[in-house]
Design a protein around this motif. Structure first.
Motif, PDB file in Angstrom:
ATOM      1  N   TYR A   3       0.840  -1.201   0.000  1.00 36.98           N
ATOM      2  CA  TYR A   3       0.000   0.000   0.000  1.00 36.98           C
ATOM      3  C   TYR A   3       0.873   1.249   0.000  1.00 36.98           C
ATOM      4  O   TYR A   3       1.910   1.310   0.668  1.00 36.98           O
ATOM      5  N   ASP A   4       0.444   2.243  -0.737  1.00 36.82           N
ATOM      6  CA  ASP A   4       1.147   3.523  -0.841  1.00 36.82           C
ATOM      7  C   ASP A   4       2.542   3.353  -1.435  1.00 36.82           C
ATOM      8  O   ASP A   4       3.494   4.029  -1.028  1.00 36.82           O
ATOM      9  N   THR A   5       2.665   2.434  -2.389  1.00 40.15           N
ATOM     10  CA  THR A   5       3.937   2.226  -3.073  1.00 40.15           C
ATOM     11  C   THR A   5       3.695   2.176  -4.580  1.00 40.15           C
ATOM     12  O   THR A   5       2.607   1.803  -5.044  1.00 40.15           O
ATOM     13  N   ALA A  24      -5.317   5.187  -8.412  1.00 40.32           N
ATOM     14  CA  ALA A  24      -4.285   6.098  -7.917  1.00 40.32           C
ATOM     15  C   ALA A  24      -4.680   6.721  -6.592  1.00 40.32           C
ATOM     16  O   ALA A  24      -3.821   7.036  -5.760  1.00 40.32           O
ATOM     17  N   THR A  25      -5.987   6.899  -6.365  1.00 39.87           N
ATOM     18  CA  THR A  25      -6.445   7.447  -5.084  1.00 39.87           C
ATOM     19  C   THR A  25      -6.727   6.365  -4.052  1.00 39.87           C
ATOM     20  O   THR A  25      -6.668   6.633  -2.859  1.00 39.87           O
ATOM     21  N   VAL A  26      -7.027   5.138  -4.507  1.00 36.35           N
ATOM     22  CA  VAL A  26      -7.337   4.055  -3.565  1.00 36.35           C
ATOM     23  C   VAL A  26      -6.068   3.449  -2.980  1.00 36.35           C
ATOM     24  O   VAL A  26      -5.999   3.162  -1.782  1.00 36.35           O
ATOM     25  N   LEU A  27      -5.044   3.252  -3.792  1.00 32.75           N
ATOM     26  CA  LEU A  27      -3.851   2.526  -3.370  1.00 32.75           C
ATOM     27  C   LEU A  27      -2.673   3.423  -3.007  1.00 32.75           C
ATOM     28  O   LEU A  27      -1.653   2.907  -2.550  1.00 32.75           O
ATOM     29  N   VAL A  28      -2.806   4.718  -3.207  1.00 32.36           N
ATOM     30  CA  VAL A  28      -1.701   5.635  -2.909  1.00 32.36           C
ATOM     31  C   VAL A  28      -2.223   6.787  -2.077  1.00 32.36           C
ATOM     32  O   VAL A  28      -3.309   7.320  -2.344  1.00 32.36           O
ATOM     33  N   GLN A  29      -1.441   7.168  -1.081  1.00 29.53           N
ATOM     34  CA  GLN A  29      -1.827   8.264  -0.199  1.00 29.53           C
ATOM     35  C   GLN A  29      -0.804   9.394  -0.178  1.00 29.53           C
ATOM     36  O   GLN A  29      -1.165  10.559  -0.139  1.00 29.53           O
TER      37      GLN A  29
END
Length: 283
Positions: free
Chosen positions: A142-144, A220-225
Motif C-alpha cells: 500500500y502507498d507504493t 491512484a487514489t485508492v492505493l496511494v496516499q
C-alpha cells in the motif's frame, strides 16, 4: 451487418453527413476546448464568475508557471512514468506469451483458460476496491509504486491476452510448422518467427495500455496516499487551494498531464492503426 459506406449513401445522406460531422466533432471536443481556455484564463475571471465567456486576458504563462512552481507536478509525472512504463512492459510481455500458448497449442482446458482471462474484464473494478486495498495493506504494497504496477499488470493482462491471442491466430501457421520441421525449439519459434510478426499488435497494445494506466484516477487514489508515489492524475488536487478551487491551475495541470499519452499516440500512430486493423479481423 456493417453500415453502408458514406460514398454509397444517397445524396441527401451525404449532405447531412457533411453538415453534421463538424457539429458532432465540435460537441465532442467542447470539454477539451473549455479546459484549454480555462488553463489560460486569469484567476480574476473565475472569481468574477466568468467561467464560460471569453477570457479578459491571457494568463497562460503565469498559470503554467504556477503549476510547476506551486506543486510537485514534476514528481507526479515521474511517478506516472514509474507506474506506466513497467505496466506496459509487464502486461504486453505476459500477454504475448499467453496469447502464443493459447493460439498455437491445443490442450484440454484451452478455452477455459482463455475465458478466464476474458471474464476478468467484465468484473467491475469498484467491487475489487476493498479486497485489493486490504491485500496491499497486508503485503506492505500500500502507498507504493510497486503496488500500483503489480495491480495494473494483473488487471490489464486479461484484455491484452484477448488481443494477442486473436492476432496470433491470424498469422500463417505454416511458418511455425516449417520451423518445427527444421528442428527449431518452441522458444526460438516464438522469439524469431512469431515475435517479429507481432510488432504491430505490440505497438497498438502499448499505446492502449499506456493511455489506460496513465489516465487512471480511481486506483491512484485508492492505493496511494503520499505524494512520493502519487501519479499525476491524483496529484492534480494539490493545485487546489485550501479554501478556493484553483480551476485555472487544475486545467493547466490537466493539459500538461495529457501531453505524454497524446505524444505517444502520434509517435506510434502508424503501428497503432496497423495493429488494430490486423488484430480485429481475425479470431
Amino acid at each position: 451487418m456493417f453500415p453502408t459506406p458514406i460514398q454509397k449513401a444517397s445524396p441527401l445522406t451525404q449532405k447531412a453527413y457533411v453538415i453534421l460531422l463538424p457539429i458532432a466533432l465540435v460537441l465532442w471536443l467542447l470539454p477539451l476546448i473549455g479546459v484549454a481556455i480555462t488553463s489560460v484564463r486569469p484567476a480574476s475571471d473565475l472569481a468574477a464568475g466568468n467561467y464560460f465567456g471569453l477570457p479578459s486576458g491571457f494568463a497562460g504563462v503565469e498559470n503554467y508557471t504556477a503549476v510547476f512552481r506551486d506543486s510537485p507536478i514534476g514528481l507526479y509525472i515521474l511517478n506516472s512514468f514509474k507506474v506506466t512504463i513497467p505496466t506496459v512492459i509487464g502486461s504486453v510481455a505476459l500477454a504475448s506469451l499467453m496469447g502464443f500458448a493459447l493460439s498455437v497449442y491445443k490442450f484440454r482446458g484451452n478455452l477455459v483458460v482463455f475465458f478466464m482471462f476474458v471474464a476478468g474484464n467484465f468484473i467491475p473494478f469498484q467491487i475489487l476496491m476493498v479486497p485489493v486495498r486490504d491485500f496491499t495493506l497486508k503485503t506492505g504494497l500500500y502507498d507504493t509504486t510497486l503496488g500500483l504496477v503489480l495491480f495494473h499488470i494483473a488487471f490489464q493482462t486479461g484484455f491484452c491476452t484477448l488481443f494477442m491471442r486473436n492476432f496470433i491466430r491470424g498469422l500463417p501457421f505454416s511458418l511455425i510448422e516449417a520451423a518445427r520441421v527444421e528442428g527449431v525449439s518452441e522458444w526460438k519459434i516464438f522469439i524469431h518467427v512469431v515475435l517479429p510478426l507481432m510488432r504491430p499488435a505490440i505497438a497498438a497494445l502499448s499505446v492502449l495500455v499506456f493511455t489506460f494506466v496513465w489516465n487512471d484516477y480511481f486506483w491512484a487514489t485508492v492505493l496511494v496516499q503520499g505524494s512520493h508515489a502519487m501519479p499525476v492524475t491524483a496529484g492534480l488536487y494539490a493545485l487546489n487551494g485550501q479554501w478556493v478551487a484553483a480551476w485555472h491551475l487544475v486545467s493547466a495541470g490537466a493539459i500538461v498531464a495529457a501531453l505524454p499519452p497524446v505524444a505517444m499516440f502520434f509517435l506510434m500512430q502508424r503501428h497503432f492503426i496497423a495493429g488494430l486493423t490486423l488484430g480485429a479481423t481475425k479470431g
